[in-house]
Design a protein around this motif. Structure first.
Motif, PDB file in Angstrom:
ATOM      1  N   LYS A   1      38.713  35.263  41.668  1.00  0.00           N
ATOM      2  CA  LYS A   1      39.853  36.159  41.501  1.00  0.00           C
ATOM      3  C   LYS A   1      39.853  36.825  40.124  1.00  0.00           C
ATOM      4  N   MET A   2      39.318  36.138  39.122  1.00  0.00           N
ATOM      5  CA  MET A   2      39.377  36.650  37.761  1.00  0.00           C
ATOM      6  C   MET A   2      38.326  37.727  37.505  1.00  0.00           C
ATOM      7  N   LEU A   3      37.156  37.590  38.118  1.00  0.00           N
ATOM      8  CA  LEU A   3      36.068  38.530  37.852  1.00  0.00           C
ATOM      9  C   LEU A   3      36.450  39.981  38.164  1.00  0.00           C
ATOM     10  N   PRO A   4      37.059  40.292  39.312  1.00  0.00           N
ATOM     11  CA  PRO A   4      37.453  41.697  39.562  1.00  0.00           C
ATOM     12  C   PRO A   4      38.451  42.232  38.539  1.00  0.00           C
ATOM     13  N   LYS A   5      39.389  41.391  38.111  1.00  0.00           N
ATOM     14  CA  LYS A   5      40.347  41.837  37.094  1.00  0.00           C
ATOM     15  C   LYS A   5      39.632  42.160  35.784  1.00  0.00           C
ATOM     16  N   LEU A   6      38.715  41.278  35.399  1.00  0.00           N
ATOM     17  CA  LEU A   6      37.961  41.522  34.171  1.00  0.00           C
ATOM     18  C   LEU A   6      37.108  42.776  34.290  1.00  0.00           C
ATOM     19  N   GLU A   7      36.520  42.997  35.462  1.00  0.00           N
ATOM     20  CA  GLU A   7      35.722  44.204  35.681  1.00  0.00           C
ATOM     21  C   GLU A   7      36.574  45.460  35.562  1.00  0.00           C
ATOM     22  N   GLU A   8      37.794  45.409  36.096  1.00  0.00           N
ATOM     23  CA  GLU A   8      38.679  46.570  36.037  1.00  0.00           C
ATOM     24  C   GLU A   8      39.095  46.860  34.594  1.00  0.00           C
ATOM     25  N   GLU A   9      39.407  45.813  33.815  1.00  0.00           N
ATOM     26  CA  GLU A   9      39.770  46.019  32.408  1.00  0.00           C
ATOM     27  C   GLU A   9      38.610  46.635  31.631  1.00  0.00           C
ATOM     28  N   LEU A  10      37.405  46.107  31.839  1.00  0.00           N
ATOM     29  CA  LEU A  10      36.236  46.657  31.157  1.00  0.00           C
ATOM     30  C   LEU A  10      35.965  48.089  31.591  1.00  0.00           C
ATOM     31  N   LYS A  11      36.213  48.380  32.851  1.00  0.00           N
ATOM     32  CA  LYS A  11      36.002  49.739  33.339  1.00  0.00           C
ATOM     33  C   LYS A  11      36.903  50.723  32.613  1.00  0.00           C
TER      34      LYS A  11
ATOM     35  N   GLU B   1      35.511  53.586  30.076  1.00  0.00           N
ATOM     36  CA  GLU B   1      35.793  54.991  30.347  1.00  0.00           C
ATOM     37  C   GLU B   1      36.472  55.660  29.161  1.00  0.00           C
ATOM     38  N   ALA B   2      37.406  54.948  28.536  1.00  0.00           N
ATOM     39  CA  ALA B   2      38.052  55.499  27.345  1.00  0.00           C
ATOM     40  C   ALA B   2      37.046  55.692  26.215  1.00  0.00           C
ATOM     41  N   TRP B   3      36.148  54.715  26.059  1.00  0.00           N
ATOM     42  CA  TRP B   3      35.129  54.829  25.014  1.00  0.00           C
ATOM     43  C   TRP B   3      34.193  56.000  25.300  1.00  0.00           C
ATOM     44  N   GLU B   4      33.791  56.162  26.536  1.00  0.00           N
ATOM     45  CA  GLU B   4      32.871  57.247  26.885  1.00  0.00           C
ATOM     46  C   GLU B   4      33.523  58.616  26.670  1.00  0.00           C
ATOM     47  N   GLN B   5      34.824  58.729  26.968  1.00  0.00           N
ATOM     48  CA  GLN B   5      35.504  59.996  26.707  1.00  0.00           C
ATOM     49  C   GLN B   5      35.623  60.269  25.216  1.00  0.00           C
TER      50      GLN B   5
ATOM     51  N   SER C   1      29.541  60.023  25.388  1.00  0.00           N
ATOM     52  CA  SER C   1      28.249  59.438  25.742  1.00  0.00           C
ATOM     53  C   SER C   1      28.489  58.307  26.732  1.00  0.00           C
ATOM     54  N   GLN C   2      27.395  57.835  27.318  1.00  0.00           N
ATOM     55  CA  GLN C   2      27.495  56.808  28.350  1.00  0.00           C
ATOM     56  C   GLN C   2      27.222  55.431  27.756  1.00  0.00           C
TER      57      GLN C   2
ATOM     58  N   LEU D   1      25.825  51.912  28.203  1.00  0.00           N
ATOM     59  CA  LEU D   1      24.833  51.319  29.103  1.00  0.00           C
ATOM     60  C   LEU D   1      24.748  49.817  28.918  1.00  0.00           C
ATOM     61  N   VAL D   2      24.518  49.132  30.031  1.00  0.00           N
ATOM     62  CA  VAL D   2      24.280  47.696  30.048  1.00  0.00           C
ATOM     63  C   VAL D   2      22.994  47.470  30.816  1.00  0.00           C
ATOM     64  N   ASN D   3      21.974  46.984  30.089  1.00  0.00           N
ATOM     65  CA  ASN D   3      20.648  46.823  30.676  1.00  0.00           C
ATOM     66  C   ASN D   3      20.128  48.131  31.254  1.00  0.00           C
ATOM     67  N   GLY D   4      20.411  49.224  30.524  1.00  0.00           N
ATOM     68  CA  GLY D   4      19.864  50.510  30.904  1.00  0.00           C
ATOM     69  C   GLY D   4      20.629  51.246  31.973  1.00  0.00           C
ATOM     70  N   GLN D   5      21.786  50.765  32.399  1.00  0.00           N
ATOM     71  CA  GLN D   5      22.539  51.442  33.446  1.00  0.00           C
ATOM     72  C   GLN D   5      24.026  51.327  33.172  1.00  0.00           C
ATOM     73  N   ASN D   6      24.782  52.116  33.941  1.00  0.00           N
ATOM     74  CA  ASN D   6      26.234  52.085  33.827  1.00  0.00           C
ATOM     75  C   ASN D   6      26.757  50.683  34.138  1.00  0.00           C
ATOM     76  N   PHE D   7      27.818  50.287  33.410  1.00  0.00           N
ATOM     77  CA  PHE D   7      28.310  48.911  33.569  1.00  0.00           C
ATOM     78  C   PHE D   7      28.744  48.616  34.991  1.00  0.00           C
ATOM     79  N   MET D   8      29.514  49.498  35.600  1.00  0.00           N
ATOM     80  CA  MET D   8      29.968  49.243  36.956  1.00  0.00           C
ATOM     81  C   MET D   8      28.800  49.223  37.926  1.00  0.00           C
ATOM     82  N   GLY D   9      27.778  50.055  37.654  1.00  0.00           N
ATOM     83  CA  GLY D   9      26.576  49.982  38.474  1.00  0.00           C
ATOM     84  C   GLY D   9      25.867  48.646  38.298  1.00  0.00           C
ATOM     85  N   TYR D  10      25.846  48.173  37.044  1.00  0.00           N
ATOM     86  CA  TYR D  10      25.254  46.867  36.774  1.00  0.00           C
ATOM     87  C   TYR D  10      26.003  45.755  37.502  1.00  0.00           C
ATOM     88  N   VAL D  11      27.335  45.829  37.477  1.00  0.00           N
ATOM     89  CA  VAL D  11      28.144  44.820  38.167  1.00  0.00           C
ATOM     90  C   VAL D  11      27.917  44.871  39.662  1.00  0.00           C
TER      91      VAL D  11
END
Length: 576
Positions: free
Chosen positions: A398-408, A412-416, A420-421, A423-433
């Motif tokens: 239950k906690m992992l989706p909440k943490l993913e949403e907060e990081l998302k 997004e705020a940081w990228e705006q 710039s994008q 990256l986590v291991n060379g790809q977008n974080f949500m794509g990595y997740v």
């Protein structure tokens, strides 16, 4: 109404007439002649007239003095009222001369006293003003000291003096605080006062220091210069310490040497800076002598920051000097530049990386619980660990989706903000997740298929050989050694293992019979073409479907007819 004074005057005239009449009677009785009576009467007249004239003169004189006094008082009162900026008080119309003179004189005395008090207060305020102006080096208050000040002027002067006192106290407090900081900075910089201004600040008495605006500004400027110099020294010492620590780590300097030098790892005095510089020079010499080891140590630190920043293999390979083997000073310089860039990059985005690491740790923990959940041996644990693990696994799920949403949202705020994008291991974080969840899903499907294939192989062997293979994870129960579970007299005992000939006892339907006949026929025909070849050609889906039906019928019958350890174990494995 007759005045008492008028009645008294009438009475005086009566007395006088009576006295004269009495005198005439005496004279008559004595026989004084008329001419002598005339003379005596003339003497009495002169005496009485002289006395009355003298009294009249005195009273007239009093009247003149009163008039003069009234005139003088009125003149002085008019002047004083002008000096005090007051309106002149007019006397009452029906007032007598005595009352008028008294009122004017009393009023004049009051105003003169007030004038004296105002002048005294003006003098006191002027003295305070001169003293404060001398301390603060400001111009004195503009006021005419010869004229009598008004109440408003005195109030304004008092307010001015109060403001000067406040300014004095403020500058005094600022001077004392700044002086302490200056002395502290000079002490930390091992610096003595050079100029006369610095000596006045540090050495002279605080009360003797002129609290002018120029001096206060000079104080602040001196403090800023000293603090800037101290900051520069601190930055230099910090840089030297950072370089020393890096070289210690790269050169594998022992803890004994580090501890011996620890006293110099704090402070920014000139002596400390010199000691740090000497130590750095010594380590630089050692670095040149051990260039390969130093570069390898830097590379290890690079790898740790690559891991912290979730760099992909392509990003890591982009730094070509990492793979060179010509260990030179230039190569070390390139590594240091890359390491400093990574450190700055990590510090800039540390909050995001820590959030990703938190998700990664919880994700690995969740995978560990998932792995334990698929392990059949987990049921052998004691002490309630299984329940605790299940609760933790559910909580993480239950906690992992909440943490993913907060990081998302943060990413997004940081990228705006940075355009710039991230990256986590060379790809977008949500794509990595998403990729991690997809891998987990595929892994579970693979494990499920492997378990199904294993069950199918067990079914094939059971059908072919007529007995179930022993399950090493289940312990065989020996009734003879368990007195609490002794078989009752007359109770049938099911033997471990069973053959295909006994299967109809447990209520197999016609479809099961057909499948068993089909399997038996296939096994017989397999003898002519080879056992291994025929076993690979069996229909797995058909056997699995038949066996699932068989397991359901078997569980129903086993509840009423037999409690065989081998059959229960087989059924448990099926549902697992």
């Amino acid at each position: 109404m007759v005045r008492r004074s008028d009645a008294l005057a009438t009475e005086s005239v009566t007395c006088l007439n009576a006295a004269l009449a009495h005198l005439r009677n005496i004279w008559e009785e004595i026989g004084i002649p008329e001419d002598q009576r005339l003379q005596r009467t003339e003497v009495v007249k002169k005496h009485i007239k002289g006395l009355l004239d003298m009294m009249i003169a005195e009273e007239e004189n009093l009247r003149q003095r009163l008039k003069k006094s009234i005139a003088v008082c009125q003149k002085e009162l008019h002047a004083v009222c002008q000096e005090l900026s007051l309106a002149v008080c007019l006397p009452e119309e029906d007032c007598t001369m005595l009352q008028l003179e008294k009122d004017l004189r009393t009023r004049l005395e009051v105003l003169l006293k007030e004038k004296k008090e105002r002048m005294a207060k003006l003098k006191s305020l002027k003295e305070q003003d001169e003293e404060l102006c001398d301390i603060l080096c400001t111009t004195s208050y503009s006021i005419d000291v010869d004229a009598v000040p008004s109440i408003e002027q005195l109030d304004a002067f008092c307010a001015h003096i109060a403001s000067l006192n406040e300014e004095k106290e403020r500058r005094r407090a600022e001077f004392v605080a700044t002086k302490k900081k200056i002395i502290l900075c000079m002490d930390e910089l091992d610096q003595l006062p050079d100029t006369s201004f610095e000596r006045d600040i540090v050495c002279e008495d605080e009360d003797a220091f002129c609290l002018s605006n120029e001096n206060i500004i000079g104080l602040k400027t001196l403090l800023q210069q000293l603090e800037m110099k101290r900051t520069q020294n601190e930055a230099k010492c910090s840089e030297l310490r950072s370089q020393i620590i890096n070289l210690w780590d790269w050169l594998k300097i022992s803890d004994e040497e580090r501890n011996a030098f620890a006293v110099n790892m704090v402070g920014s005095r000139a002596k400390t800076m010199q000691t740090l510089q000497t130590e750095l020079e010594r380590l630089e010499v050692l670095k040149l002598q051990n260039m390969k080891n130093v570069i390898e140590a830097v590379r290890q630190e690079l790898v740790s920051y690559w891991d912290k920043c979730f760099f992909s293999s392509e990003q890591r390979q982009a730094f070509a000097p990492y793979y060179e083997e010509n260990y030179t000073e230039d190569l070390l310089q390139l590594h240091n530049l890359e390491l400093n860039r990574l450190k700055q990059y990590y510090q800039t985005h540390q909050q995001l990386f820590e959030g990703v690491w938190k998700w990664e740790e919880n994700w690995q923990l969740y995978l560990g619980f998932e792995k334990k959940a698929s392990d059949p041996n987990r049921f052998t644990n004691r002490g309630g660990n299984l329940l605790k693990e299940e609760k933790q696994r559910t909580k993480l799920y239950k906690m992992l989706p909440k943490l993913e949403e907060e990081l998302k949202v943060q990413i997004e705020a940081w990228e705006q903000e940075h355009c710039s994008q991230f990256l986590v291991n060379g790809q977008n974080f949500m794509g990595y997740v998403s990729e991690q969840w997809e891998r987990h899903k595929l892994e579970k499907e693979r494990e499920k298929q492997e378990r199904q294939l294993k069950k199918n192989r067990l079914i094939e062997e059971e059908m072919l050989y007529g007995s179930a293979p022993k399950t090493p994870s289940k312990r065989k129960v020996n009734p003879a050694n368990t007195p609490g579970k002794l078989r009752k007299p007359g109770q049938s005992t099911c033997t471990p293992g069973y053959s295909a000939k006994k299967l109809p006892r447990y209520g197999f339907n016609e479809r099961n019979k057909e499948n068993i006949s089909h399997l038996s026929a296939t096994a017989v025909s397999g003898a002519s073409i080879g056992f291994s070849t025929q076993r690979n050609n069996l229909s797995v889906n058909s056997v699995a479907t038949t066996y699932s039906e068989f397991a359901r019928e078997l569980s129903k019958v086993s509840k009423s007819n037999c409690q065989s350890q081998v059959l229960n174990s087989t059924t448990t494995n099926i549902h697992t």
